[in-house]
Design a protein around this motif. Structure first.
Motif, PDB file in Angstrom:
ATOM      1  N   ASP A   1      49.356  44.411  36.809  1.00 40.79           N
ATOM      2  CA  ASP A   1      50.425  43.503  36.402  1.00 40.79           C
ATOM      3  C   ASP A   1      51.561  43.553  37.420  1.00 40.79           C
ATOM      4  O   ASP A   1      51.620  44.434  38.281  1.00 40.79           O
TER       5      ASP A   1
ATOM      6  N   PHE B   1      41.006  36.252  35.544  1.00 38.28           N
ATOM      7  CA  PHE B   1      42.033  35.387  34.974  1.00 38.28           C
ATOM      8  C   PHE B   1      43.412  35.913  35.346  1.00 38.28           C
ATOM      9  O   PHE B   1      43.674  37.108  35.254  1.00 38.28           O
TER      10      PHE B   1
ATOM     11  N   GLY C   1      39.702  43.716  22.843  1.00 36.02           N
ATOM     12  CA  GLY C   1      38.388  44.129  22.391  1.00 36.02           C
ATOM     13  C   GLY C   1      37.318  43.275  23.044  1.00 36.02           C
ATOM     14  O   GLY C   1      37.630  42.353  23.816  1.00 36.02           O
TER      15      GLY C   1
ATOM     16  N   PHE D   1      42.280  44.619  31.555  1.00 34.23           N
ATOM     17  CA  PHE D   1      43.488  44.675  32.383  1.00 34.23           C
ATOM     18  C   PHE D   1      43.177  45.260  33.761  1.00 34.23           C
ATOM     19  O   PHE D   1      42.477  46.268  33.890  1.00 34.23           O
TER      20      PHE D   1
ATOM     21  N   TYR E   1      43.457  39.825  34.719  1.00 35.78           N
ATOM     22  CA  TYR E   1      42.399  40.381  33.894  1.00 35.78           C
ATOM     23  C   TYR E   1      41.049  40.087  34.526  1.00 35.78           C
ATOM     24  O   TYR E   1      40.855  39.060  35.166  1.00 35.78           O
TER      25      TYR E   1
ATOM     26  N   PHE F   1      38.937  37.176  20.241  1.00 34.48           N
ATOM     27  CA  PHE F   1      39.325  38.478  20.764  1.00 34.48           C
ATOM     28  C   PHE F   1      40.567  38.995  20.056  1.00 34.48           C
ATOM     29  O   PHE F   1      41.556  38.284  19.916  1.00 34.48           O
TER      30      PHE F   1
ATOM     31  N   LEU G   1      50.296  35.461  25.727  1.00 29.62           N
ATOM     32  CA  LEU G   1      49.823  35.344  27.093  1.00 29.62           C
ATOM     33  C   LEU G   1      49.259  33.946  27.290  1.00 29.62           C
ATOM     34  O   LEU G   1      48.474  33.466  26.478  1.00 29.62           O
ATOM     35  N   ASN G   2      49.643  33.319  28.381  1.00 28.49           N
ATOM     36  CA  ASN G   2      49.127  32.013  28.750  1.00 28.49           C
ATOM     37  C   ASN G   2      48.155  32.220  29.904  1.00 28.49           C
ATOM     38  O   ASN G   2      48.560  32.562  31.014  1.00 28.49           O
ATOM     39  N   PHE G   3      46.866  32.012  29.629  1.00 25.82           N
ATOM     40  CA  PHE G   3      45.831  32.294  30.610  1.00 25.82           C
ATOM     41  C   PHE G   3      45.529  31.092  31.483  1.00 25.82           C
ATOM     42  O   PHE G   3      45.584  29.939  31.037  1.00 25.82           O
ATOM     43  N   GLY G   4      45.127  31.369  32.723  1.00 26.34           N
ATOM     44  CA  GLY G   4      44.555  30.353  33.579  1.00 26.34           C
ATOM     45  C   GLY G   4      43.087  30.156  33.224  1.00 26.34           C
ATOM     46  O   GLY G   4      42.543  30.836  32.353  1.00 26.34           O
ATOM     47  N   LYS G   5      42.433  29.239  33.926  1.00 26.53           N
ATOM     48  CA  LYS G   5      41.055  28.888  33.593  1.00 26.53           C
ATOM     49  C   LYS G   5      40.039  29.887  34.106  1.00 26.53           C
ATOM     50  O   LYS G   5      38.907  29.898  33.660  1.00 26.53           O
TER      51      LYS G   5
ATOM     52  N   GLY H   1      29.986  38.975  28.323  1.00 26.42           N
ATOM     53  CA  GLY H   1      29.856  39.628  27.022  1.00 26.42           C
ATOM     54  C   GLY H   1      30.958  40.591  26.681  1.00 26.42           C
ATOM     55  O   GLY H   1      30.891  41.287  25.649  1.00 26.42           O
ATOM     56  N   LYS H   2      31.981  40.674  27.513  1.00 31.65           N
ATOM     57  CA  LYS H   2      33.084  41.609  27.290  1.00 31.65           C
ATOM     58  C   LYS H   2      34.401  40.864  27.119  1.00 31.65           C
ATOM     59  O   LYS H   2      34.513  39.691  27.460  1.00 31.65           O
ATOM     60  N   GLY H   3      35.385  41.580  26.626  1.00 32.80           N
ATOM     61  CA  GLY H   3      36.716  41.012  26.547  1.00 32.80           C
ATOM     62  C   GLY H   3      37.442  41.169  27.869  1.00 32.80           C
ATOM     63  O   GLY H   3      37.005  41.904  28.756  1.00 32.80           O
ATOM     64  N   PRO H   4      38.551  40.467  28.039  1.00 33.32           N
ATOM     65  CA  PRO H   4      39.354  40.615  29.262  1.00 33.32           C
ATOM     66  C   PRO H   4      39.808  42.060  29.440  1.00 33.32           C
ATOM     67  O   PRO H   4      40.268  42.700  28.492  1.00 33.32           O
TER      68      PRO H   4
ATOM     69  N   ILE I   1      49.908  39.094  34.664  1.00 35.15           N
ATOM     70  CA  ILE I   1      48.832  40.067  34.550  1.00 35.15           C
ATOM     71  C   ILE I   1      47.540  39.456  35.089  1.00 35.15           C
ATOM     72  O   ILE I   1      47.276  38.267  34.866  1.00 35.15           O
TER      73      ILE I   1
ATOM     74  N   GLN J   1      36.993  39.746  33.445  1.00 34.43           N
ATOM     75  CA  GLN J   1      36.126  39.574  32.290  1.00 34.43           C
ATOM     76  C   GLN J   1      34.671  39.558  32.726  1.00 34.43           C
ATOM     77  O   GLN J   1      34.243  38.633  33.408  1.00 34.43           O
TER      78      GLN J   1
END
Lengths: 112, 115
Positions: free
Chosen positions: A49, A89, B107, A46, A36, B91, A100-104, A41-44, A34, A38
């Motif tokens: 995918d 990300f 969120g 979508f 994302y 989050f 979920l395993n995120f990149g940097k 001040g916000k969340g990731p 996936i 960002q």
């Protein structure tokens, strides 16, 4: 352990140009990825995918390419706009199937 | 607009105190997740929650942490005896199906500052 990483920490592009953000992953068993976005001040959020049985998927102005041979993922943004400025990300589903395993992250800056 | 509301948006707490972070889904979801993001770092998985029980947790999610859905709607993360290194964005994320079938929706987070 397994990891997902990004090649470029920052990317600056001119408005209207195309952007390409790259991601390498190390878990050859990963079957779902996936992208994302960002904003500050916000969340990731979508974006798009792709499953491992595909090598390309297109959305609105975005395309994700998956190269399983070299374990590489890319996000292409067409006609980049100032509103595209954000951190991007890539993420993969880890071996547990739950996390979920995120990149940097790569910071994309679109200049007028 | 996010499908989930998180409260508070910013929490400042003295070290050693307990905090409860809340997540309120806008629509029905089956899967709930907590992630954290330390300033300048990547997003890290903490825990997943399905059918009123934890389905997976990371090494970060030790005995200091707990989750629950006390009223079948709100989804909470409790952190006991907070430490300075707990300072981060937390989050909540929601999913309709198994993670391999559906993306998670996040969120806007709670910024936790431990003093």
């Amino acid at each position: 352990g397994e990891s997902v990483g990004l090649h470029l920490p920052t990317l600056s592009v001119q408005e209207g140009d195309n952007s390409i953000i790259n991601c390498a992953y190390s878990n050859s068993a990963s079957d779902y990825f996936i992208w994302y976005k960002q904003e500050s001040g916000k969340g990731p959020q979508f974006i798009i995918d792709i499953r491992s049985n595909m090598d390309k998927r297109q959305g609105q102005r975005v395309t994700v390419l998956l190269n399983k041979t070299v374990k590489h993922l890319s996000l292409q943004i067409a006609a980049t706009q100032p509103g595209d400025s954000a951190v991007y990300f890539c993420a993969e589903v880890d071996s547990s199937g739950y996390a979920l395993n995120f990149g940097k992250g790569t910071s994309l800056l679109v200049t007028p | 607009e996010p499908e989930v509301t998180q409260t508070p948006s910013h929490q400042v707490t003295q070290m050693g105190q307990e905090v409860i972070l809340r997540c309120v889904p806008i629509s029905n979801h089956l899967y709930f997740y907590w992630y954290r993001q330390i300033l300048g770092q990547k997003v890290e998985f903490l825990v997943s929650f399905y059918n009123n029980e934890i389905s997976e947790k990371s090494e970060i999610f030790d005995d200091q942490f707990s989750v629950e859905r006390p009223d079948g709607s709100n989804f909470t993360l409790k952190i006991r005896s907070t430490k300075l290194e707990d300072s981060a964005m937390y989050f909540c994320a929601l999913g309709e199906g198994g993670i391999s079938n559906q993306p998670q929706h996040f969120g806007d987070g709670t910024r936790l500052s431990i003093l």
